[in-house]
Design a protein around this motif. Structure first.
Motif, PDB file in Angstrom:
ATOM      1  N   ILE A 104       7.239 -24.034  -1.721  1.00  0.00           N
ATOM      2  CA  ILE A 104       7.943 -23.830  -3.003  1.00  0.00           C
ATOM      3  C   ILE A 104       7.268 -24.867  -3.948  1.00  0.00           C
ATOM      4  O   ILE A 104       7.249 -24.644  -5.348  1.00  0.00           O
ATOM      5  CB  ILE A 104       9.514 -24.064  -3.049  1.00  0.00           C
ATOM      6  N   LEU A 105       7.070 -26.220  -3.670  1.00  0.00           N
ATOM      7  CA  LEU A 105       6.460 -27.289  -4.527  1.00  0.00           C
ATOM      8  C   LEU A 105       5.310 -26.629  -4.934  1.00  0.00           C
ATOM      9  O   LEU A 105       4.943 -26.796  -6.354  1.00  0.00           O
ATOM     10  CB  LEU A 105       6.261 -28.435  -3.781  1.00  0.00           C
ATOM     11  N   PHE A 106       4.266 -26.119  -4.157  1.00  0.00           N
ATOM     12  CA  PHE A 106       3.075 -25.510  -4.631  1.00  0.00           C
ATOM     13  C   PHE A 106       3.225 -24.220  -5.616  1.00  0.00           C
ATOM     14  O   PHE A 106       2.451 -23.947  -6.615  1.00  0.00           O
ATOM     15  CB  PHE A 106       2.022 -25.248  -3.577  1.00  0.00           C
ATOM     16  N   LEU A 107       4.091 -23.519  -5.419  1.00  0.00           N
ATOM     17  CA  LEU A 107       4.388 -22.131  -6.164  1.00  0.00           C
ATOM     18  C   LEU A 107       4.764 -22.975  -7.680  1.00  0.00           C
ATOM     19  O   LEU A 107       4.245 -22.388  -8.622  1.00  0.00           O
ATOM     20  CB  LEU A 107       5.534 -21.513  -5.741  1.00  0.00           C
ATOM     21  N   PHE A 108       5.780 -23.798  -7.581  1.00  0.00           N
ATOM     22  CA  PHE A 108       6.213 -24.423  -8.883  1.00  0.00           C
ATOM     23  C   PHE A 108       5.024 -25.316  -9.556  1.00  0.00           C
ATOM     24  O   PHE A 108       4.952 -25.052 -10.910  1.00  0.00           O
ATOM     25  CB  PHE A 108       7.031 -25.412  -8.638  1.00  0.00           C
ATOM     26  N   LEU A 109       4.138 -25.754  -9.069  1.00  0.00           N
ATOM     27  CA  LEU A 109       2.759 -26.537  -9.774  1.00  0.00           C
ATOM     28  C   LEU A 109       1.922 -25.325 -10.375  1.00  0.00           C
ATOM     29  O   LEU A 109       1.152 -25.877 -11.124  1.00  0.00           O
ATOM     30  CB  LEU A 109       2.153 -27.316  -8.488  1.00  0.00           C
ATOM     31  N   SER A 110       2.015 -24.155  -9.725  1.00  0.00           N
ATOM     32  CA  SER A 110       1.025 -23.068 -10.161  1.00  0.00           C
ATOM     33  C   SER A 110       1.427 -22.216 -11.434  1.00  0.00           C
ATOM     34  O   SER A 110       0.600 -21.829 -11.801  1.00  0.00           O
ATOM     35  CB  SER A 110       0.676 -22.257  -9.068  1.00  0.00           C
ATOM     36  N   VAL A 111       2.785 -22.437 -11.650  1.00  0.00           N
ATOM     37  CA  VAL A 111       3.327 -21.448 -12.675  1.00  0.00           C
ATOM     38  C   VAL A 111       3.639 -22.329 -13.900  1.00  0.00           C
ATOM     39  O   VAL A 111       4.350 -23.568 -13.851  1.00  0.00           O
ATOM     40  CB  VAL A 111       4.619 -20.984 -11.981  1.00  0.00           C
ATOM     41  N   SER A 112       3.190 -21.859 -15.290  1.00  0.00           N
ATOM     42  CA  SER A 112       3.270 -22.444 -16.352  1.00  0.00           C
ATOM     43  C   SER A 112       4.998 -22.380 -16.770  1.00  0.00           C
ATOM     44  O   SER A 112       5.697 -21.199 -16.150  1.00  0.00           O
ATOM     45  CB  SER A 112       2.787 -21.793 -17.442  1.00  0.00           C
ATOM     46  N   LYS A 113       5.454 -23.135 -17.598  1.00  0.00           N
ATOM     47  CA  LYS A 113       6.674 -23.332 -18.178  1.00  0.00           C
ATOM     48  C   LYS A 113       7.248 -21.865 -18.627  1.00  0.00           C
ATOM     49  O   LYS A 113       8.214 -21.203 -18.492  1.00  0.00           O
ATOM     50  CB  LYS A 113       7.202 -24.261 -19.038  1.00  0.00           C
ATOM     51  N   ARG A 114       6.130 -21.457 -19.421  1.00  0.00           N
ATOM     52  CA  ARG A 114       6.374 -20.020 -20.239  1.00  0.00           C
ATOM     53  C   ARG A 114       6.662 -18.898 -19.452  1.00  0.00           C
ATOM     54  O   ARG A 114       7.450 -17.944 -19.785  1.00  0.00           O
ATOM     55  CB  ARG A 114       5.440 -19.995 -21.276  1.00  0.00           C
ATOM     56  N   THR A 115       5.794 -18.724 -18.359  1.00  0.00           N
ATOM     57  CA  THR A 115       6.159 -17.704 -17.396  1.00  0.00           C
ATOM     58  C   THR A 115       6.902 -17.957 -16.311  1.00  0.00           C
ATOM     59  O   THR A 115       6.919 -16.886 -15.511  1.00  0.00           O
ATOM     60  CB  THR A 115       4.559 -17.163 -16.909  1.00  0.00           C
ATOM     61  N   PHE A 116       7.425 -19.043 -16.239  1.00  0.00           N
ATOM     62  CA  PHE A 116       8.303 -19.223 -15.038  1.00  0.00           C
ATOM     63  C   PHE A 116       9.237 -18.152 -14.935  1.00  0.00           C
ATOM     64  O   PHE A 116       9.802 -17.733 -13.797  1.00  0.00           O
ATOM     65  CB  PHE A 116       8.848 -20.660 -15.213  1.00  0.00           C
ATOM     66  N   ALA A 117       9.695 -17.679 -15.729  1.00  0.00           N
ATOM     67  CA  ALA A 117      11.145 -16.931 -15.841  1.00  0.00           C
ATOM     68  C   ALA A 117      10.663 -15.554 -15.220  1.00  0.00           C
ATOM     69  O   ALA A 117      11.642 -14.732 -14.869  1.00  0.00           O
ATOM     70  CB  ALA A 117      11.648 -16.778 -17.159  1.00  0.00           C
TER      71      ALA A 117
END
Length: 359
Positions: A104-117
């Motif tokens: 999950i850490l690498f997933l979160f590092l890969s996704v921008s805040k804008r497209t996170f949702a």
């Protein structure tokens, strides 16, 4: 089923709050909650929840008890992780916890805040439950996604370092390397994207079985995965266990809709045509692997899961720039929920119903 629906609802809610909270300090709370919503259920699930749970437990104790594991296809990183966990006095439960944490850490590092949702909830519906079974490959999938984001930022050395580390946990991540190297050479415009889309259908219909036989032989020869069962037996199983025609039609339809919306985006909001070339290429790559997988045997999940991130990039573009995004994502999420219902009915990956060590 109810547990997962409630879990995914909370993930969607806190993902949305994180993406739409302008204050960076305040945004930390929904971000951390979302992270824990993924990690805690996966880390502390009941023994046996997930097809490969008990084999991982068995192999963990084979490692720590210095038993012969020469017949196991375990990469060095995973082997030494088991040794490390044992040396610091922890048991096999922490193997799943650590793998879940970094996945999950690498997933979160890969996704921008804008497209996170949008990306994180899609990951929850499509990939998350697979990691209850494909523990090592789940990690290398998100590592591959992160390597892709680094590569697109021209951080080539860190990108290939991440791939190298991922290779120590599951060698399938190496299939990402040629894609990173060649994707810049494909100039697929709107017209040719549709031509390629239907050409893929024709090619798979005509040559899928020959391609499967070649692919399986290659995987077995180079990587060793699957050599406990012969290629001939796999081909027999494929003929009897392939995905139903109705499901294939639905998959083709939803991916065609994504391609249509990507092409509708055009060059709005300063998007370069070169960027859209890459987006179309990634979507067609995902389309090929998804439909190829649908017409073949489950063993190809070892390869296909590496490319799952190729769906997230087009979805992020639609979310950011398409004028039809609300309508599309309403339908798309209904489709994902429907797939989750089918998965629960068939008990895919043996994760239904959810059971925890904590309650």
């Amino acid at each position: 089923m109810a547990f997962y629906l409630f879990l995914f609802f909370l993930i969607f809610l806190f993902s949305y709050l994180y993406s739409n909270t302008k204050n960076r300090t305040a945004a930390v709370f929904p971000l951390m909650v979302t992270f824990l919503l993924f990690v805690i259920p996966s880390s502390f699930r009941a023994e046996g929840l997930g097809t490969d749970y008990l084999p991982y437990k068995k192999q963990f104790y084979e490692v720590v008890n210095d038993m012969d594991i020469s017949n196991q296809h375990w990469e060095a990183g995973f082997y030494y992780l088991c040794v490390f966990i044992d040396k610091i006095g922890l048991d096999y439960h922490w193997l799943f916890a650590i793998m879940s944490f970094f996945t999950i850490l690498f997933l979160f590092l890969s996704v921008s805040k804008r497209t996170f949702a949008i990306i994180v909830p899609v990951y929850a519906f499509i990939n998350y439950l697979t990691t209850y079974n494909a523990v090592r490959q789940g990690l290398t999938f998100t590592m591959g996604y992160y390597a892709y984001t680094l590569y697109q930022k021209k951080k080539y050395v860190p990108a290939f370092i991440i791939i190298g580390i991922g290779c120590l946990f599951h060698k399938s991540i190496l299939f990402l390397v040629p894609i990173l190297l060649i994707m810049n050479f494909f100039k697929i415009d709107r017209k040719w994207s549709f031509v390629c889309f239907f050409a893929i259908l024709v090619v798979l219909k005509l040559f899928a079985m020959d391609m499967v036989e070649f692919g399986l032989s290659t995987v077995v020869t180079i990587f060793g995965y699957g050599d406990r069962i012969t290629v001939e037996n796999m081909l027999y199983l494929m003929a009897n266990e392939s995905t139903s025609g109705g499901m294939i039609v639905f998959r083709i339809g939803i991916l065609f809709a994504i391609l249509f919306l990507i092409n509708d985006v055009k060059n709005r909001n300063g998007l370069s045509e070169n960027f859209l070339y890459k987006v179309r290429f990634l979507l067609l790559l995902y389309f090929f692997m998804e439909i190829f997988h649908a017409w073949t045997f489950q063993e190809f999940v070892r390869i296909r899961i590496v490319y799952d991130f190729a769906l997230f990039i087009p979805l992020a573009v639609i979310y950011n720039y398409s004028k039809y995004r609300k309508l599309f994502f309403t339908g798309y999420f209904l489709w994902l929920v429907r797939n989750l219902y089918v998965a629960s009915t068939l008990n895919i990956n043996e994760v239904f119903p959810y059971k925890s060590l904590l309650f």
